[in-house]
Design a protein around this motif. Structure first.
Motif, PDB file in Angstrom:
ATOM      1  N   LYS A  79       0.838  -1.203   0.000  1.00 51.48           N
ATOM      2  CA  LYS A  79       0.000   0.000   0.000  1.00 51.48           C
ATOM      3  C   LYS A  79       0.878   1.261   0.000  1.00 51.48           C
ATOM      4  CE  LYS A  79      -3.737   2.532   2.145  1.00 51.48           C
ATOM      5  NZ  LYS A  79      -4.528   2.780   3.357  1.00 51.48           N
ATOM      6  N   SER A  80       1.990   1.226   0.746  1.00 53.53           N
ATOM      7  CA  SER A  80       2.906   2.383   0.765  1.00 53.53           C
ATOM      8  C   SER A  80       3.423   2.679  -0.646  1.00 53.53           C
ATOM      9  CB  SER A  80       4.116   2.096   1.648  1.00 53.53           C
ATOM     10  OG  SER A  80       3.699   1.727   2.926  1.00 53.53           O
ATOM     11  N   SER A  81       3.764   1.630  -1.373  1.00 49.11           N
ATOM     12  CA  SER A  81       4.269   1.794  -2.736  1.00 49.11           C
ATOM     13  C   SER A  81       3.212   2.456  -3.623  1.00 49.11           C
ATOM     14  CB  SER A  81       4.672   0.430  -3.290  1.00 49.11           C
ATOM     15  OG  SER A  81       5.082   0.554  -4.614  1.00 49.11           O
ATOM     16  N   GLU A  91       1.641  10.249   3.771  1.00 52.95           N
ATOM     17  CA  GLU A  91       0.823   9.077   4.152  1.00 52.95           C
ATOM     18  C   GLU A  91       1.650   7.797   4.021  1.00 52.95           C
ATOM     19  OE1 GLU A  91      -3.239   8.625   2.492  1.00 52.95           O
ATOM     20  OE2 GLU A  91      -3.072  10.772   2.038  1.00 52.95           O
ATOM     21  N   ALA A  92       2.438   7.741   2.925  1.00 47.21           N
ATOM     22  CA  ALA A  92       3.274   6.553   2.692  1.00 47.21           C
ATOM     23  C   ALA A  92       4.267   6.386   3.845  1.00 47.21           C
ATOM     24  CB  ALA A  92       4.010   6.685   1.365  1.00 47.21           C
ATOM     25  N   LEU A  95       2.702   5.006   6.999  1.00 42.83           N
ATOM     26  CA  LEU A  95       2.415   3.578   6.858  1.00 42.83           C
ATOM     27  C   LEU A  95       3.705   2.748   6.965  1.00 42.83           C
ATOM     28  CD1 LEU A  95      -0.331   2.311   6.452  1.00 42.83           C
ATOM     29  CD2 LEU A  95       0.115   2.167   4.010  1.00 42.83           C
ATOM     30  N   LEU A  96       4.791   3.301   6.409  1.00 40.54           N
ATOM     31  CA  LEU A  96       6.078   2.594   6.460  1.00 40.54           C
ATOM     32  C   LEU A  96       6.585   2.497   7.898  1.00 40.54           C
ATOM     33  CD1 LEU A  96       7.659   4.126   3.240  1.00 40.54           C
ATOM     34  CD2 LEU A  96       7.168   1.695   3.594  1.00 40.54           C
ATOM     35  N   LYS A 113      11.087   4.036   1.824  1.00 37.68           N
ATOM     36  CA  LYS A 113      11.251   5.242   2.651  1.00 37.68           C
ATOM     37  C   LYS A 113      12.178   6.248   1.955  1.00 37.68           C
ATOM     38  CE  LYS A 113      10.376   4.795   7.552  1.00 37.68           C
ATOM     39  NZ  LYS A 113      10.935   4.873   8.903  1.00 37.68           N
TER      40      LYS A 113
END
Length: 476
Positions: A79-81, A91-92, A95-96, A113
């Motif tokens: 999802k981060s990707s 947001e990424a 989540l990371l 990251k």
């Protein structure tokens, strides 16, 4: 909403399985009854949509997956990707951070990251992150992180550190092609040729058939102007890989710098046999023939270069120069016209055109081009001298003197201007003044006398000039 899933001509079961999974996901999304989807199945579904640029569907699949498997670091990374693709960097990163709590040993965590930090222009954070976790990984993973770190430093314009990272990669993984390809460029860029020589000699000791290491050794020697050694190293690279076109190109360059034009031509023609023809190779061969005073061949290769790159004005200019060197003024003018169609604003082309037209006794036209050259580059001493010479040979002596004043006002009292002034005074019968200026010029810069003789070779028929020059040579 029912999806018509693409029916590729795939006869394998995997594709059938994937189609079933996508149908199950559709059912889940629409609230219809469906089979249980496990974590791996969700990953396949997300990847499918991601690869087909269906970002919304991929994102929805990731969100449903995380609802069912909230402690899966893999799904959080997926999802981060997707968030990075959607430019939602903050947001990424949030989540990371969650994913890191669940599994801090996944290299993708650090690569994603880093991408987020770079997108936010936070180079320092990206570099610190990678540096802090380098020792956590070994083997291929460590190599990947070092290559990532090299890219961060490149983006950050910390060029010395790019070289350091690539060197570290090659110390652990001497056959890493990506690092070998990149370090050649960075050696040249940072000038760290001696270090590169030591590094590549070490690699070659352990892996004598590593053609890229031999090539990089050659470029490092070439960077130190040790052309003979560079050629030897490139020759080894070619023995290992005879289709290594860059090695031929660099050998050609090294031979040109050693003024071994025949050898350069031979090796560059070999390049043409094994690689796609390029204008720069034809141009280099043309240059070799020009240096060997074989002007017809030089023009032949310059024309081949023009054929591949018809908008390069410099190539037409080179053809013109090859005509000028043969004193073929008419053809030189034609080639200069082609160059100037593409680039009117070159002082050099205007000066050359003026020079050719003077030779053809088309003096009025010539002076127009010479005035142009000064308009384009008022600070150029050559442009100033060309116009003064044009006026001198056209017998416009007063104008020549006026231009001399302007030139000295713009550029300062150069010895060559004093020689030119002497010539103008002598030509207009003010001999005494002329000889005084000549004496001053000889005191300032005796070697520049040749400029006077280029301006007017007949001046040596003047007894006063001959006596003064002889007297000055005796004094010296």
């Amino acid at each position: 909403m029912n999806h018509d899933f693409p029916s590729f001509n795939e006869h394998n079961e995997d594709f059938e399985d994937l189609r079933d999974l996508l149908q199950q996901f559709e059912n889940l999304r629409e609230g219809r009854s469906h089979s249980f989807l496990d974590e791996d199945s969700f990953e396949l579904i997300i990847d499918y949509y991601d690869e087909h640029d269906e970002l919304n569907n991929a994102m929805q699949a990731a969100e449903l997956a995380i609802e069912q498997f909230p402690f899966s670091s893999q799904l959080l990374l997926k999802k981060s990707s997707l968030l990075l693709d959607a430019k939602k960097y903050k947001e990424a990163l949030a989540l990371l951070d969650k994913a890191a709590v669940l599994d801090s040993n996944d290299i993708n965590l650090y690569i994603l990251k880093t991408d987020a930090y770079l997108a936010l222009n936070q180079h320092k954070k990206a570099a610190q992150l990678l540096e802090a976790h380098l020792d956590q990984f070994s083997g291929e993973d460590r190599t990947d992180l070092l290559l990532e770190l090299a890219d961060v430093y490149d983006d950050w314009e910390e060029f010395e550190k790019v070289f350091d990272c690539l060197k570290m990669v090659l110390e652990h993984d001497p056959n890493n092609e990506e690092a070998l390809h990149k370090i050649g460029f960075w050696t040249e860029f940072t000038g760290r040729n001696e270090e590169s020589i030591r590094l590549h000699n070490q690699i070659i000791d352990d892996y004598p058939y590593n053609h890229l290491a031999w090539f990089n050794l050659g470029t490092a020697y070439q960077g130190l102007k040790l052309y003979e050694k560079a050629i030897d190293a490139y020759q080894y690279a070619i023995v290992i890989d005879e289709k290594f076109d860059y090695a031929y190109r660099n050998i050609g360059d090294a031979y040109i710098r050693l003024r071994k034009y025949n050898e350069a031509i031979e090796v560059l023609q070999k390049h043409l046999e094994i690689a796609k023809p390029e204008d720069v190779i034809y141009e280099a061969i043309g240059y070799c023939f020009e240096k060997m005073r074989r002007y017809t061949q030089a023009r032949y290769y310059y024309r081949k270069a023009v054929h591949l790159n018809p908008t390069d004005d410099k190539l037409y200019y080179k053809i013109a120069v090859a005509y000028m060197l043969e004193q073929n003024w008419e053809n030189a003018v034609k080639s200069l016209q082609s160059a100037m169609k593409l680039n009117k604003q070159s002082a050099e082309y205007n000066m050359s055109m003026g020079g050719c037209l003077l030779e053809l006794q088309r003096n009025k036209e010539a002076l127009g081009f010479l005035v142009n050259a000064i308009r384009i580059r008022p600070g150029s001493i050559n442009a100033r001298l060309s116009l003064i010479r044009g006026l001198y040979v056209s017998d416009y002596f007063d104008d020549a003197l006026e231009q001399l004043e302007l030139a000295e006002g713009k550029i300062g009292k150069k010895p060559v201007f004093v020689y030119y002034r002497a010539a103008i005074y002598i030509a207009t019968g003010r001999t005494k003044e002329g000889l005084l200026h000549l004496e001053t010029a000889l005191q300032m810069a005796p070697k520049v006398l040749k400029k006077l003789l280029e301006l007017d070779p007949a001046i040596l028929q003047h007894t006063g000039v001959v006596e003064l020059v002889a007297q000055y040579k005796k004094k010296r």
